[in-house]
Enzyme design. Structure first.
Site, PDB file in Angstrom:
ATOM      1  CB  CYS A  42      -0.923  -0.023   1.214  1.00  0.00           C
ATOM      2  SG  CYS A  42      -1.890   1.462   1.401  1.00  0.00           S
ATOM      3  CG  HIS A 441     -26.181  25.795   0.922  1.00  0.00           C
ATOM      4  ND1 HIS A 441     -26.345  24.981  -0.182  1.00  0.00           N
ATOM      5  CD2 HIS A 441     -26.170  27.076   0.467  1.00  0.00           C
ATOM      6  CE1 HIS A 441     -26.459  25.744  -1.256  1.00  0.00           C
ATOM      7  NE2 HIS A 441     -26.352  27.020  -0.891  1.00  0.00           N
TER       8      HIS A 441
END
Ligand code: NAI
Length: 462
Positions: A42, A441
């Site tokens: 990895c 948001h």
């Protein structure tokens, strides 16, 4: 002869995480690793270096395609391949040294060399034999071979060779439209290589949600990747600088040949357990070479455990890490556990693809009643501002109880967004729980909420 409570064989994400948890739980721990650096496939030749090249090539793509639209003018950057590889190597170096630091901090011994298990309770490294009350095999996996295809890691390469090519090839053939093929294929396509992917099946990324597969392939095609689907590669013929790839179309058995400067073989991986001495120990394995383990990750030989790519399940670093922590807890007399139903999968292309839990296909197979809540990134303000409105979030929930059964995301930051759903699933949440959670948001995560809303009374922005 040194004596340990635990010796872990292999310092990949499974092994090193396991060792750290063992040490934290008060066990005298050593790790055997034959590579010159810690971190396994990895960190050295897999997840981490490929992400560096994906980041660099994506930045180039942004500069070439989106900068001018945002009023950022000027010459777009050219590629200094040597520097890009040096950047990638620096990233590897920083990460592998980080694990060395963690080993020192946790007083874990690194036994340098390749280990074998002459008998239960003993691990041999070089000429030295060490005693261990518990042995944990975390030896990982290696690329599986393909008949007729000889890998030289220069012209015909696995992911390892693809991360250090001498130069950017003009033409690349990728065998296999799985995770490795599409991630590394994307890297080279963005760097200007003509990339053709040959895939045995008629879909990319087998096992994924069918709708995601189709959308993903469409987007990759639009980016310039070419696909030959339903084709079985027969052989490669390589010289020192070029190769010919022979494949047969499955629909009519016709044979075709493609030229390439580099061929990337990405047709899966298999457990790597060579030299451990499993047969002599009588450790049971499957036909595919995976070590068989029980619920506590113990093999049929008491005191010998196995985790990660060497055992059954998806070959993912984070699955290995979770097993590493859980096995350490089992060894320490605790109750380590892995919830295999909630293991996310991520493909780090642009857009990213992420999934967790059931797909529509698996739910149909099980005959379960489910509902689908879907929201397109086209309706997400943040995605539009960032030229990232391709894709969608899809949440699958139980028709009766509304409990979330799976989620499939193709779009910006999908690999981050998926974890909101993973946490919800761990808590047994209903889609309504996500829908009723206030989301900031403007964020990409609003698309997850909208998909959850779509499981109920409907999304707002579509
Ligand atoms: P894969 O199993 O994902 O895909 C292999 C593909 O090759 C399949 O689509 C298969 O149908 C195709 N194939 C097999 N034989 C063929 C032939 N003769 N001709 C044409 N196509 C053929 O394997 P891949 O991509 O090599 O990855 C190996 C492992 O590494 C996987 O388990 C994957 O999960 C893991 N990995 C995960 C990453 C991530 O999570 N982002 C990144 C890279 C690897």
């Amino acid at each position: 002869m040194s004596q340990y409570d635990v010796i872990v064989i292999g310092a990949g994400p499974g092994g090193y995480v396991c060792a750290i948890r063992c040490a934290q739980l008060g066990l005298k721990t050593a790790v055997v690793e034959g590579r010159e650096t810690l971190g396994g496939t990895c960190l050295n030749v897999g997840c981490i270096p490929s992400k560096a090249l994906l980041h660099a090539s994506h930045s180039l793509h942004e500069a070439q395609h989106n900068f001018a639209k945002m009023g950022l003018k000027g010459k777009s950057p050219s590629v200094d391949w040597k520097q890009m590889l040096a950047y990638k190597d620096d990233v590897i170096d920083g990460n592998t040294k980080g694990i060395e630091f963690l080993f020192k901090k946790n007083k874990i011994d690194w036994l340098k060399g390749w280990g074998s298990i002459p008998e239960a309770g003993k691990v041999k490294v070089g000429d030295e034999v060490h005693e261990a009350k518990n042995i944990i095999i975390a030896s990982g996996s290696e690329p599986s071979s393909l008949p007729g295809v000889e890998v030289d890691e220069k012209v015909v390469v696995t992911s390892t060779g693809a991360l250090e090519l001498g130069k950017i090839p003009k033409k690349m053939v990728v065998i296999g439209a799985g995770v490795i093929g599409l991630e590394l294929g994307s890297v080279y396509q963005r760097l200007g290589t003509e990339v053709t992917v040959i895939e045995f099946l008629n879909v990319v990324t087998p096992g994924m949600d069918g709708e995601v597969q189709k959308t993903f392939q469409r987007i990759l095609k639009k980016q310039g990747l070419k696909f030959i689907m339903g084709a079985a590669v027969q052989k490669t013929d390589a010289t020192k600088t070029k190769a010919k790839v022979t494949y047969k179309l499955r629909k009519d058995d016709s044979e075709h040949v493609l030229d390439a400067d580099v061929v990337l073989v990405a047709t899966g991986r298999r457990p790597y357990t060579e030299g451990l001495g499993l047969d002599a120990l009588g450790i049971e394995t499957t036909k595919g070479g995976q070590i068989k383990v029980g619920k506590d990750w113990q093999t049929n030989v008491p005191g010998i455990y196995a985790i990660g790519d060497a055992i059954d399940g998806p070959m993912l670093a984070h699955k290995a890490e979770d097993e590493g922590m859980a096995a350490a807890e089992q060894v320490a007399g605790k109750h380590g556990h892995v919830n295999y139903g909630v293991i996310p999968g991520v493909i780090y292309t642009a857009p990213e693809v992420a999934n967790v839990g059931e797909t529509e296909e698996t739910l149909k197979e099980q005959g379960r009643a489910y509902k689908v809540g879907k929201f397109m990134f086209m309706g997400n303000g943040r995605a539009k501002a960032n030229f990232a409105s391709d894709g969608f979030v899809k949440i699958l929930a139980d028709k009766e109880t509304d409990r979330i059964l799976g989620a499939h995301i193709i779009g910006p930051a999908a690999g981050e967004l998926i974890h909101e759903v993973c946490v919800a699933m761990e808590f047994g949440a209903a889609a309504e729980d996500l829908a009723l959670t206030c989301h900031a948001h403007p964020t990409y995560s609003e698309a997850v909420r909208e998909a959850a809303l779509a499981c109920g009374d409907g999304p707002i922005h579509s």
